[in-house]
Design an enzyme around this catalytic site. Structure first.
Site, PDB file in Angstrom:
ATOM      1  N   LYS A  52       2.498  12.903  -4.412  1.00  0.00           N
ATOM      2  CA  LYS A  52       2.502  12.817  -2.948  1.00  0.00           C
ATOM      3  C   LYS A  52       2.879  14.168  -2.336  1.00  0.00           C
ATOM      4  O   LYS A  52       2.244  14.639  -1.386  1.00  0.00           O
ATOM      5  CB  LYS A  52       3.473  11.721  -2.477  1.00  0.00           C
ATOM      6  CG  LYS A  52       2.966  10.324  -2.786  1.00  0.00           C
ATOM      7  CD  LYS A  52       3.982   9.221  -2.494  1.00  0.00           C
ATOM      8  CE  LYS A  52       3.439   7.874  -2.957  1.00  0.00           C
ATOM      9  NZ  LYS A  52       4.357   6.751  -2.748  1.00  0.00           N
ATOM     10  N   GLN A  96      10.417   5.659  -2.008  1.00  0.00           N
ATOM     11  CA  GLN A  96       9.631   5.207  -3.158  1.00  0.00           C
ATOM     12  C   GLN A  96      10.242   3.928  -3.738  1.00  0.00           C
ATOM     13  O   GLN A  96      11.451   3.838  -3.942  1.00  0.00           O
ATOM     14  CB  GLN A  96       9.573   6.327  -4.216  1.00  0.00           C
ATOM     15  CG  GLN A  96       8.647   6.057  -5.378  1.00  0.00           C
ATOM     16  CD  GLN A  96       7.165   5.984  -5.000  1.00  0.00           C
ATOM     17  OE1 GLN A  96       6.744   6.517  -3.980  1.00  0.00           O
ATOM     18  NE2 GLN A  96       6.382   5.301  -5.810  1.00  0.00           N
ATOM     19  N   ASP A 119       4.180   4.220   5.147  1.00  0.00           N
ATOM     20  CA  ASP A 119       3.816   3.294   4.066  1.00  0.00           C
ATOM     21  C   ASP A 119       3.269   1.986   4.641  1.00  0.00           C
ATOM     22  O   ASP A 119       2.666   1.195   3.912  1.00  0.00           O
ATOM     23  CB  ASP A 119       5.054   2.942   3.226  1.00  0.00           C
ATOM     24  CG  ASP A 119       5.093   3.704   1.907  1.00  0.00           C
ATOM     25  OD1 ASP A 119       4.022   4.075   1.402  1.00  0.00           O
ATOM     26  OD2 ASP A 119       6.211   3.902   1.394  1.00  0.00           O
TER      27      ASP A 119
END
Ligand code: GUN
Length: 291
Positions: A52, A96, A119
Site C-alpha cells: 500500500k 490494517q 477502507d
C-alpha cells in the site's frame, strides 16, 4: 471468451491517478496523504501494508506508515486514531486488519472519522452506500464494479448471483449491483452455505460473483453458456512450482468454466490487483473532498 485483465486496468487507473495528482500539485495543492497503522508483526499484513505504501509513492501520494507493537493497548490505539482524525494534513486513515485479540476491531473501525475511512468499513460509509449516497466503498466490491464498468459489461436487468455473504464482499457487492444506475440495476440473488439447490440458481445467472473462499467451487455444470464470471477467491495452495511455495487458487474451476463464459476474471490477475486501486481512488476522493 474474453479475459478480464485486472492487472492491465489497475495499471491504467494508476496512471490516471498519478496524472490527477500532478495536476493538483501544479495547482498549488498538497498531494493526497494516506496514513496506514499496523499493529504487530504478522508477515502477511506487513507485506500488504508495504504494498500500500509503495503504491502511494507510485502515484505521487504522501503516506505515513505507523507501526505499533503487538502489546499496544486499545486505549493507546484509539488515542493515535483520534490524533490522526484531527490532523488536517491527512486525507485517509486505515488500520490494517486483523488486530490482536485484546483489541476490539469494530470499536477501532468506528473510531475512524468516516470522512477519512478510505477502507469503507465504517458503518456510516456502509449505510451511505446502501442508500446510494456519496461514500467510500470497500476495496474488493469497488474493484469489481470498476472492472464491470471498464469492460462495459451490461448489468441492467441481468440476473446476478453472488456466492458468499461476507461483510467485506458478498453483502456490499449485492448492494452495489442492485443500486440504480450503471453498473447496477441488476436482479440480485445472494447464495451462501445454507442455500438449497445452489447449482440451479447459479445456472440462471447472467453474472456470477464467487466470493466464498472455497477453491474451484464453481464447476462447469453450474454455469450457463455466455455468463460473466467474477472470481474473488484467493486461497493459498501449497505448490512446488513457485518461489513462494504456494499458488493462488480462485473459487472457480477456471480451466473447465472459462470456455463457457463471455467474460471471466483470472486468479491471479483479475480482481486482486484492483483492490489496492480502490484504496488509492478513495484516498484521492478524500483529498478532493477537502474544504
Ligand atoms: N486486511 C485484509 N484486507 C484489508 C483491507 O482491505 N483493509 C484493512 N484495513 N485491513 C485488511
Amino acid at each position: 471468451m474474453q479475459l478480464i485483465d485486472g492487472k492491465k486496468i489497475a495499471e491504467q487507473i494508476k496512471t490516471e491517478i498519478a496524472e490527477e495528482v500532478q495536476q493538483m500539485v501544479a495547482n498549488g495543492q498538497r498531494p493526497p496523504h494516506l496514513a496506514v497503522i499496523i499493529v504487530g508483526h504478522d508477515g502477511g499484513s506487513e507485506a500488504y501494508v508495504a504494498n500500500k505504501v509503495k503504491s502511494c509513492a507510485q502515484v505521487g501520494f504522501k503516506s505515513t506508515h505507523i507501526a505499533l507493537e503487538e502489546d499496544v493497548t486499545e486505549e493507546e490505539l484509539l488515542q493515535e486514531i483520534a490524533r490522526l482524525n484531527a490532523d488536517p494534513e491527512l486525507d485517509g486513515l486505515i488500520v490494517q486488519l486483523p488486530l490482536p485479540k485484546h483489541i476490539d476491531e469494530q470499536k477501532i473501525i468506528e473510531s475512524i472519522d468516516y470522512r477519512k475511512d478510505v477502507d469503507g468499513f465504517h458503518p456510516s460509509n456502509v449505510g451511505r452506500m446502501t442508500i446510494g449516497l456519496p461514500c467510500f466503498v470497500s476495496a474488493t466490491p469497488s474493484g469489481i464494479i470498476e472492472l464491470l464498468r471498464r469492460y462495459e459489461i451490461p448489468t441492467k436487468g441481468k440476473n446476478c448471483v453472488i456466492i458468499g455473504r461476507s461483510n467485506i464482499v458478498g453483502k456490499p457487492i449485492a448492494t452495489l449491483m442492485m443500486l440504480k444506475g450503471y453498473p447496477g440495476d441488476a436482479t440480485v440473488t445472494v447464495c451462501h452455505s445454507h442455500t438449497q439447490n445452489l447449482a440451479e440458481i447459479t445456472r440462471q445467472a447472467d453474472i456470477i460473483i464467487a466470493a466464498i473462499g472455497s477453491p474451484e467451487f464453481v464447476k462447469e455444470d453450474m454455469v450457463k453458456e455466455g455468463a460473466v464470471i467474477i472470481d474473488v477467491g484467493t486461497t493459498r495452495i501449497p505448490s512446488t512450482e513457485t518461489k513462494s511455495g504456494y499458488r493462488l487458487c480462485g473459487d472457480v474451476d477456471f480451466k473447465n468454466v472459462a470456455p463457457k463464459c463471455s467474460y471471466i476474471t483470472p486468479v491471479p490477475g483479475g480482481v486482486g490487483p484492483m483492490t489496492i486501486i480502490s484504496l488509492l481512488r478513495n484516498t484521492l476522493q478524500a483529498a478532493r473532498n477537502r474544504k
